[in-house]
Design an enzyme around this catalytic site. Structure first.
Site, PDB file in Angstrom:
ATOM      1  N   GLY A  95     -39.516  31.861  19.603  1.00 31.34           N
ATOM      2  CA  GLY A  95     -38.923  30.477  19.786  1.00 31.34           C
ATOM      3  C   GLY A  95     -38.548  29.851  18.565  1.00 31.34           C
ATOM      4  O   GLY A  95     -38.709  30.319  17.385  1.00 31.34           O
ATOM      5  N   GLN A 113     -35.771  23.244  12.834  1.00 36.69           N
ATOM      6  CA  GLN A 113     -36.103  24.362  12.140  1.00 36.69           C
ATOM      7  C   GLN A 113     -34.669  25.059  11.493  1.00 36.69           C
ATOM      8  O   GLN A 113     -34.628  25.656  10.481  1.00 36.69           O
ATOM      9  CB  GLN A 113     -36.689  25.429  12.810  1.00 36.69           C
ATOM     10  CG  GLN A 113     -38.092  24.893  13.111  1.00 36.69           C
ATOM     11  CD  GLN A 113     -38.799  26.177  13.896  1.00 36.69           C
ATOM     12  OE1 GLN A 113     -38.978  26.490  15.223  1.00 36.69           O
ATOM     13  NE2 GLN A 113     -39.530  27.197  13.079  1.00 36.69           N
ATOM     14  N   CYS A 156     -45.871  29.892  12.277  1.00 37.77           N
ATOM     15  CA  CYS A 156     -44.698  29.277  12.493  1.00 37.77           C
ATOM     16  C   CYS A 156     -43.709  29.910  11.561  1.00 37.77           C
ATOM     17  O   CYS A 156     -43.823  29.863  10.348  1.00 37.77           O
ATOM     18  CB  CYS A 156     -44.730  27.607  12.141  1.00 37.77           C
ATOM     19  SG  CYS A 156     -43.183  26.729  12.264  1.00 37.77           S
ATOM     20  N   LEU A 157     -42.383  29.956  11.785  1.00 35.92           N
ATOM     21  CA  LEU A 157     -41.241  30.518  10.993  1.00 35.92           C
ATOM     22  C   LEU A 157     -40.938  29.657   9.658  1.00 35.92           C
ATOM     23  O   LEU A 157     -40.651  29.950   8.630  1.00 35.92           O
ATOM     24  CB  LEU A 157     -39.903  30.863  11.631  1.00 35.92           C
ATOM     25  CG  LEU A 157     -40.021  31.881  12.676  1.00 35.92           C
ATOM     26  CD1 LEU A 157     -38.881  31.897  13.841  1.00 35.92           C
ATOM     27  CD2 LEU A 157     -40.381  33.277  12.127  1.00 35.92           C
ATOM     28  N   HIS A 207     -45.282  24.877  21.240  1.00 31.24           N
ATOM     29  CA  HIS A 207     -44.985  24.809  19.918  1.00 31.24           C
ATOM     30  C   HIS A 207     -43.808  24.308  19.433  1.00 31.24           C
ATOM     31  O   HIS A 207     -43.521  23.537  18.551  1.00 31.24           O
ATOM     32  CB  HIS A 207     -45.035  26.366  19.552  1.00 31.24           C
ATOM     33  CG  HIS A 207     -44.851  26.558  17.893  1.00 31.24           C
ATOM     34  ND1 HIS A 207     -45.924  26.853  17.207  1.00 31.24           N
ATOM     35  CD2 HIS A 207     -43.784  26.387  17.210  1.00 31.24           C
ATOM     36  CE1 HIS A 207     -45.399  27.058  15.988  1.00 31.24           C
ATOM     37  NE2 HIS A 207     -44.009  26.908  15.962  1.00 31.24           N
ATOM     38  N   GLU A 208     -42.628  24.713  20.493  1.00 29.69           N
ATOM     39  CA  GLU A 208     -41.400  24.117  20.067  1.00 29.69           C
ATOM     40  C   GLU A 208     -41.124  22.423  20.333  1.00 29.69           C
ATOM     41  O   GLU A 208     -40.477  21.848  19.890  1.00 29.69           O
ATOM     42  CB  GLU A 208     -40.290  24.997  21.083  1.00 29.69           C
ATOM     43  CG  GLU A 208     -40.279  26.409  20.636  1.00 29.69           C
ATOM     44  CD  GLU A 208     -40.341  26.763  19.150  1.00 29.69           C
ATOM     45  OE1 GLU A 208     -39.773  25.933  18.275  1.00 29.69           O
ATOM     46  OE2 GLU A 208     -40.844  27.633  19.005  1.00 29.69           O
ATOM     47  N   HIS A 224     -42.367  20.811  17.617  1.00 32.52           N
ATOM     48  CA  HIS A 224     -41.387  20.729  16.584  1.00 32.52           C
ATOM     49  C   HIS A 224     -40.174  19.525  16.659  1.00 32.52           C
ATOM     50  O   HIS A 224     -40.179  18.914  15.811  1.00 32.52           O
ATOM     51  CB  HIS A 224     -40.352  21.959  16.732  1.00 32.52           C
ATOM     52  CG  HIS A 224     -41.215  23.180  15.505  1.00 32.52           C
ATOM     53  ND1 HIS A 224     -41.337  22.916  14.348  1.00 32.52           N
ATOM     54  CD2 HIS A 224     -41.397  24.247  15.749  1.00 32.52           C
ATOM     55  CE1 HIS A 224     -41.753  23.921  13.643  1.00 32.52           C
ATOM     56  NE2 HIS A 224     -41.712  25.005  14.562  1.00 32.52           N
TER      57      HIS A 224
HETATM   58 NI    NI Z   1     -42.466  26.621  14.394  1.00 29.04          NI
END
Ligand code: NI
Length: 163
Positions: A46, A51, A89-90, A131-132, A135
């Site tokens: 995702g 991000q 998380c990226l 999670h998204e 964000h």
């Molecule tokens: Ni993330």
């Protein structure tokens, strides 16, 4: 389509509450396409627009073997149950931790055509949606931990979901 740079902590865009999308135009289609390509390039499940440096309420989800899902102005309508799941998380590369998430979430939002969609999700999809949507509210998974000591380094062959 283009692979965009993924912002990492302490980039302040990750801590902003993202703005609602008011009209779905070509710039939003391009953003979604670029986010999908960026997510795949980073092997994520995702990605949220902040991000990639865009403070708008847009998320994409890429479940294994499934067509990508894009949601505009998504919100969680209901959370049910609790479970502990590993998550990374990226935007916080190199780490993961066990995070408390819901078992089932109900989410509503708009698809790329502006049509309202509602979905009920469990397992990895529910986790990625939580999670998204965190964000776009400026929330990161580490905010759900009692202590940063819970963070663990990602091993080279590890399989923790990153989003
Ligand atoms: Ni993330």
């Amino acid at each position: 389509m283009a692979v965009l740079a993924i912002r990492t902590l302490p980039d302040p865009v990750l801590r902003q509450k993202a703005k609602r999308v008011k009209s779905i135009d070509k710039s939003i289609y391009k953003l979604i396409n670029d986010m999908v390509e960026t997510m795949h390039s980073a092997s994520g499940v995702g990605l949220a627009a902040p991000q990639v440096g865009v403070p708008l309420r847009v998320i994409v989800i890429g479940m294994p073997e499934e067509e990508e899902l894009a949601l505009i102005n998504p919100q969680i309508v209901r959370r049910t149950g609790e479970r502990l799941v590993n998550e990374g998380c990226l935007s916080i590369p190199g780490y993961f931790a066990p995070v408390q998430r819901a078992e089932v979430v109900r989410v509503k939002g708009l698809d790329r055509t502006g049509k309202e969609i509602r979905l009920r999700a469990d397992e990895l999809l529910a986790q990625a949606l939580e999670h998204e949507i965190d964000h776009i509210n400026g929330v990161l998974y580490v905010d759900h931990l009692e202590s940063m000591d819970e963070l663990q380094p990602v091993e080279p062959a590890s399989n923790e979901p990153m989003a």
